[in-house]
Every structure is written in C-alpha cells, then in structure tokens.
Design an enzyme around this catalytic site. Structure first.
Site, PDB file in Angstrom:
ATOM      1  N   THR A  49       0.858  -1.184   0.000  1.00 37.10           N
ATOM      2  CA  THR A  49       0.000   0.000   0.000  1.00 37.10           C
ATOM      3  C   THR A  49       0.896   1.237   0.000  1.00 37.10           C
ATOM      4  O   THR A  49       2.124   1.131  -0.008  1.00 37.10           O
ATOM      5  CB  THR A  49      -0.907   0.030   1.244  1.00 37.10           C
ATOM      6  OG1 THR A  49      -0.113   0.379   2.407  1.00 37.10           O
ATOM      7  CG2 THR A  49      -1.559  -1.329   1.486  1.00 37.10           C
ATOM      8  N   CYS A  50       0.271   2.411   0.039  1.00 37.26           N
ATOM      9  CA  CYS A  50       1.070   3.638   0.031  1.00 37.26           C
ATOM     10  C   CYS A  50       1.890   3.792   1.306  1.00 37.26           C
ATOM     11  O   CYS A  50       2.911   4.478   1.314  1.00 37.26           O
ATOM     12  CB  CYS A  50       0.174   4.859  -0.165  1.00 37.26           C
ATOM     13  SG  CYS A  50      -1.065   5.093   1.126  1.00 37.26           S
ATOM     14  N   ARG A  52       2.825   0.996   3.437  1.00 36.20           N
ATOM     15  CA  ARG A  52       3.575  -0.181   3.876  1.00 36.20           C
ATOM     16  C   ARG A  52       3.713  -1.197   2.757  1.00 36.20           C
ATOM     17  O   ARG A  52       2.863  -1.289   1.865  1.00 36.20           O
ATOM     18  CB  ARG A  52       2.923  -0.833   5.094  1.00 36.20           C
ATOM     19  CG  ARG A  52       1.658  -1.581   4.822  1.00 36.20           C
ATOM     20  CD  ARG A  52       1.093  -2.230   6.087  1.00 36.20           C
ATOM     21  NE  ARG A  52       0.723  -1.236   7.072  1.00 36.20           N
ATOM     22  CZ  ARG A  52       1.284  -1.122   8.274  1.00 36.20           C
ATOM     23  NH1 ARG A  52       2.232  -1.965   8.640  1.00 36.20           N
ATOM     24  NH2 ARG A  52       0.901  -0.190   9.114  1.00 36.20           N
ATOM     25  N   GLN A 118      -7.537  -3.775   2.198  1.00 40.46           N
ATOM     26  CA  GLN A 118      -6.288  -3.994   1.462  1.00 40.46           C
ATOM     27  C   GLN A 118      -5.659  -5.336   1.833  1.00 40.46           C
ATOM     28  O   GLN A 118      -5.085  -6.027   0.984  1.00 40.46           O
ATOM     29  CB  GLN A 118      -5.324  -2.839   1.740  1.00 40.46           C
ATOM     30  CG  GLN A 118      -5.790  -1.521   1.136  1.00 40.46           C
ATOM     31  CD  GLN A 118      -5.039  -0.319   1.690  1.00 40.46           C
ATOM     32  OE1 GLN A 118      -4.532  -0.342   2.819  1.00 40.46           O
ATOM     33  NE2 GLN A 118      -4.971   0.745   0.917  1.00 40.46           N
ATOM     34  N   GLY A 189      -9.806   4.300  -7.399  1.00 44.97           N
ATOM     35  CA  GLY A 189      -9.804   3.226  -6.413  1.00 44.97           C
ATOM     36  C   GLY A 189     -10.545   3.608  -5.148  1.00 44.97           C
ATOM     37  O   GLY A 189     -11.206   4.653  -5.075  1.00 44.97           O
ATOM     38  N   LYS A 190     -10.396   2.761  -4.121  1.00 43.21           N
ATOM     39  CA  LYS A 190     -11.148   2.961  -2.883  1.00 43.21           C
ATOM     40  C   LYS A 190     -10.759   4.248  -2.162  1.00 43.21           C
ATOM     41  O   LYS A 190     -11.605   4.928  -1.578  1.00 43.21           O
ATOM     42  CB  LYS A 190     -10.942   1.748  -1.966  1.00 43.21           C
ATOM     43  CG  LYS A 190     -11.557   0.470  -2.526  1.00 43.21           C
ATOM     44  CD  LYS A 190     -11.303  -0.723  -1.616  1.00 43.21           C
ATOM     45  CE  LYS A 190     -11.907  -1.996  -2.209  1.00 43.21           C
ATOM     46  NZ  LYS A 190     -11.632  -3.186  -1.372  1.00 43.21           N
ATOM     47  N   ILE A 192      -9.622   7.069  -3.497  1.00 44.12           N
ATOM     48  CA  ILE A 192     -10.205   8.210  -4.207  1.00 44.12           C
ATOM     49  C   ILE A 192     -11.715   8.261  -3.996  1.00 44.12           C
ATOM     50  O   ILE A 192     -12.304   9.349  -3.910  1.00 44.12           O
ATOM     51  CB  ILE A 192      -9.845   8.148  -5.707  1.00 44.12           C
ATOM     52  CG1 ILE A 192      -8.361   8.475  -5.903  1.00 44.12           C
ATOM     53  CG2 ILE A 192     -10.699   9.110  -6.525  1.00 44.12           C
ATOM     54  CD1 ILE A 192      -7.957   9.886  -5.505  1.00 44.12           C
TER      55      ILE A 192
END
Length: 429
Positions: A49-50, A52, A118, A189-190, A192
């Site tokens: 993810t952004c 991790r 996620q 995506g989720k 946004i």
C-alpha cells in the site's frame, strides 16, 4: 511451521524508499514466483500500500536474510538501503503484528478501516497465484475475524479519520469555502472514492475524475455529479481546478512540473492545493517548488492525522486486549492441530506394529502352533514393540537429566494412580 513477516512502513521508511519498494500489479506474478523460490517458503502473501509493504511467509524461520536480499534485488536497491528500515516479526509476534495491521492499530491513521480491505485483497491475490496453503489461510481468516470484533466491539472506527479525510481536512487550510472550488481526482480506487465522499461532505460541488479506464472514472464522477476523463486529458482541464488529489498504482509520475506551470499561467497564479497519496508518487516532487502550489505527500499528512489519534487511544487499548485474545486463540488452534497430527502418526505406528505382530501370530497358527501359545506370543510381542522406543528415549532423557520426560510419561499413563491402586503383597495373598 514457522511464520515470518518482513516489511517497511510509514514509521520506518520515508516515502522515497516506500515508493521504490512498492509492488505494482503488473509484477505481482513475477514477485510471487521469485519470492517463494528465494525464501524457500511453502506459503507467501504480499501486502503493498502507500504506507507499507509487507511479506508474510510460512516455512523456514531462517528465510529473513535471503528475503531481504531478494527484496532489494527485485526493486534494484542496495541491501544497505533496506537493512535500517526493515522490520522482522516471527511466530506469535508475526501473528500479533498482522492482527494489529488489520485492526488499523499500526496505521498512520489509528483505526482506519481501509487497511482491512487492502489486507483482504492481498490474501485474495496470494490465493489467485496459488501461494497460500492451510497455514496462512487459517491465519488470514482468524485475523479478519479479530479485526471485525475490534471494529464492532470498540469505538476505534468512530470519528472517521483516514488519509483521505486528512487530505480534505488540509484543503480547508487553503480554501475556507470549498463550495466555490473544483476538484480533480486522479485514480478511481477505494481511496479516491473516500476522498470524493469527504470532499462532497465538505461542500465541493464540482468534480473531475481522471483514470486510465474512462468507464471507472465516469462511474465515480457521476456518483457526485461530476465528469469522468482519461489521464491523457488532464492537461486540458488542469487550469480549471483548484484541488488535485491523486492516488493511482502508476509506476511513473502522471502529473509533471511543466504541465502545472502552464496551468498556473492560465490561472493567473490562483493557488493550487495538491495531495499525492500514491506510492510511487503520481506528482513530480519538483511541483512543490512552484509558487502558488501547495503540494503534500502522505508523509505531510502526519500532523493532521496525529490530532485525530488522541480521540481513539482509549478504544485502541480495548482493541489491544481483543487482539491478545485473538493471538492466543490462534496459537491454541495450532497446538490443537499439532496434537491431532501427532496422534494420527502415533496411531498409524501402533497399527503398523499391530499388523506385523498379528501376521506373525497367523503364520504360527497356520504352522500348527497351539492357539494359546500364539496369543501369548502376540500379546508379548506387541507389548515389547510398543514400549521399546519410549523406554529407550526415557532412559536417554534420564541420563541427560531431563526429568520432565518421565513426569510426562507418568501423566500420560496415569502411573501414580496405578501405583496407588496396586494391592500390597499381603493383600495379594
């Protein structure tokens, strides 16, 4: 089966490192294939993810050094670049870590719910690539169950705060009345979707959504009365918007300094508010050097987010207790499964010895041996065979001073009770 988790996150590594270690969807198949080969792990999953990147591995407990080398090589980094920012968790600590991540207790925004989705996506992707087995599947399912209990039994999810919420909150510092502003959202995506919802709640009425797939952009934009466009159309509309928030999985920047400079000239230097949530970054870092542009990354959101953390700290303590219980439940399940497996092997061995001795007795009977003699020989042979290996191991343990083995034997066969019930010599007479 040993469990190992390796990773980096927003606490251990800056965005410059995180964006280089992020896995793109296009390379996931390659990553799964190489990771299992390099680590020797029988099961693997990847969360990227952004904030991790984490690798979950079931197999050899000594796989961490080889996985570190593979991770650095896969992303064309020096091992030294990762050594100081990488964390490793093993066994029960790895179980606790995954559950804390799923519950949002390890997130930049305490208690944020997006990470659970996620993690579910990461599990689904690992299954899609046939990378999980019974061990990781059981761990993920238990983790999701614990995260659900945390969400429903504590107030960890109240007062919604997330990277998306923090982005919109920061926009208020630039624009007091957001009903007058137009927003460009890059991605569909989720994250946004959450940004769009929070912007609408903050008063924004005019939306553009840009995405690689026009249908997805239009679907999200129309839900908020906006318009969907392709990524290639962004330069044509950039001068018309005031707020730009981007979160895609693109490996390369989508919005460059030159495009923003040209848009600023048309805007006569009316300010831009931009947030780049993506890792790797969607907006070239050089854009931040332009006058009248307020560009923030996920790391810059930390101060806003920390203000909201305090309201959730009490709930977090309750959540930690639920997680401790969840970890113990999972470990108990593993021990129970191990007991079942051990008992199965034990029974198979006993049945094998029984079959061997039974066949001996049948041969003796066919050769004319007296039935009583054959039965006594069968009983004696079976007793000797069943007790031989345990007797050898008990003697060895006693010679080594490991008295707990004999204590275990006495407990298993309730020898103390047998000795208490055994009649004395006088009673026998």
């Amino acid at each position: 089966m040993a469990l190992v988790t390796l990773g980096i996150n927003h606490r251990t590594a800056p965005v410059e490192i995180r964006e280089r270690v992020a896995f793109t969807p296009e390379r996931m198949a390659e990553a799964f294939s190489e990771l299992r080969a390099a680590s020797g792990a029988s099961e693997a999953a990847i969360l990227s993810t952004c904030n991790r990147t984490e690798l979950y591995l079931a197999g050899d407990d000594d796989c961490a050094p080889s996985v570190l080398r593979w991770l650095a090589g896969f992303h064309e980094l020096d091992v030294a670049d990762l050594e100081n920012v990488l964390y490793v968790h093993r066994d029960s600590d790895a179980v606790r870590h995954m559950m804390r991540v799923a519950a949002g207790l390890d997130s930049m925004v305490l208690g944020e719910p997006q990470i659970l989705g996620q993690l579910k996506d990461a599990y689904a992707l690992a299954r899609e690539h046939s990378a999980t087995g019974s061990f990781l599947s059981r761990l993920f399912e238990q983790t999701f169950s614990v995260a659900k209990r945390v969400r429903t039994q504590t107030a960890i999810g109240e007062n919604p705060v997330s990277v998306a919420y923090a982005s919109v909150s920061m926009a208020h510092h630039i624009f007091a009345d957001m009903s007058r502003n137009k927003a460009l959202l890059i991605g569909a995506g989720k994250t946004i979707e959450l940004v769009a919802r929070h912007l609408a709640e903050a008063g924004v009425r005019s939306f553009l959504v840009a995405n690689r797939t026009l249908e997805k952009a239009q679907a999200l934009a129309e839900a908020h009365g906006g318009k969907g466009i392709l990524l290639s159309e962004i330069p044509d509309h950039l001068s018309d918007v005031d707020i730009v928030i981007s979160s895609t999985a693109s490996p390369l920047p989508i919005l460059g300094k030159g495009a923003v400079e040209r848009a600023l000239k048309k805007r006569k230097h009316r300010p831009y508010f931009m947030v780049d949530i993506a890792v790797p970054r969607d907006i070239e870092p050089e854009v931040a050097s332009l006058a009248d542009v307020y560009l923030y990354t996920v790391d810059d959101l930390r101060q806003v987010i920390e203000e909201n953390i305090r309201s959730r700290e009490g709930a977090a303590r309750e959540a930690e207790n639920l997680i401790s219980s969840g970890v113990q439940d999972f470990l108990d399940q593993l021990r129970a499964l191990d007991a079942v497996s051990t008992l199965k092997v034990f029974r198979q061995r006993a049945e094998l010895l029984r079959d061997v001795e039974t066949e001996k007795a049948l041969r003796a009977l066919r050769n004319g041996t007296d039935p009583e003699t054959a039965l006594r020989s069968l009983a004696r042979g079976l007793t000797n065979k069943l007790l031989h290996q345990p007797s050898v191991q008990v003697r060895k343990a006693m010679a080594e001073g490991r008295t707990e083995v004999t204590e275990c034997l006495r407990e298993l066969y309730q020898l103390d009770a047998l000795e208490a019930d055994e009649p004395t010599t006088t009673e026998k007479l």
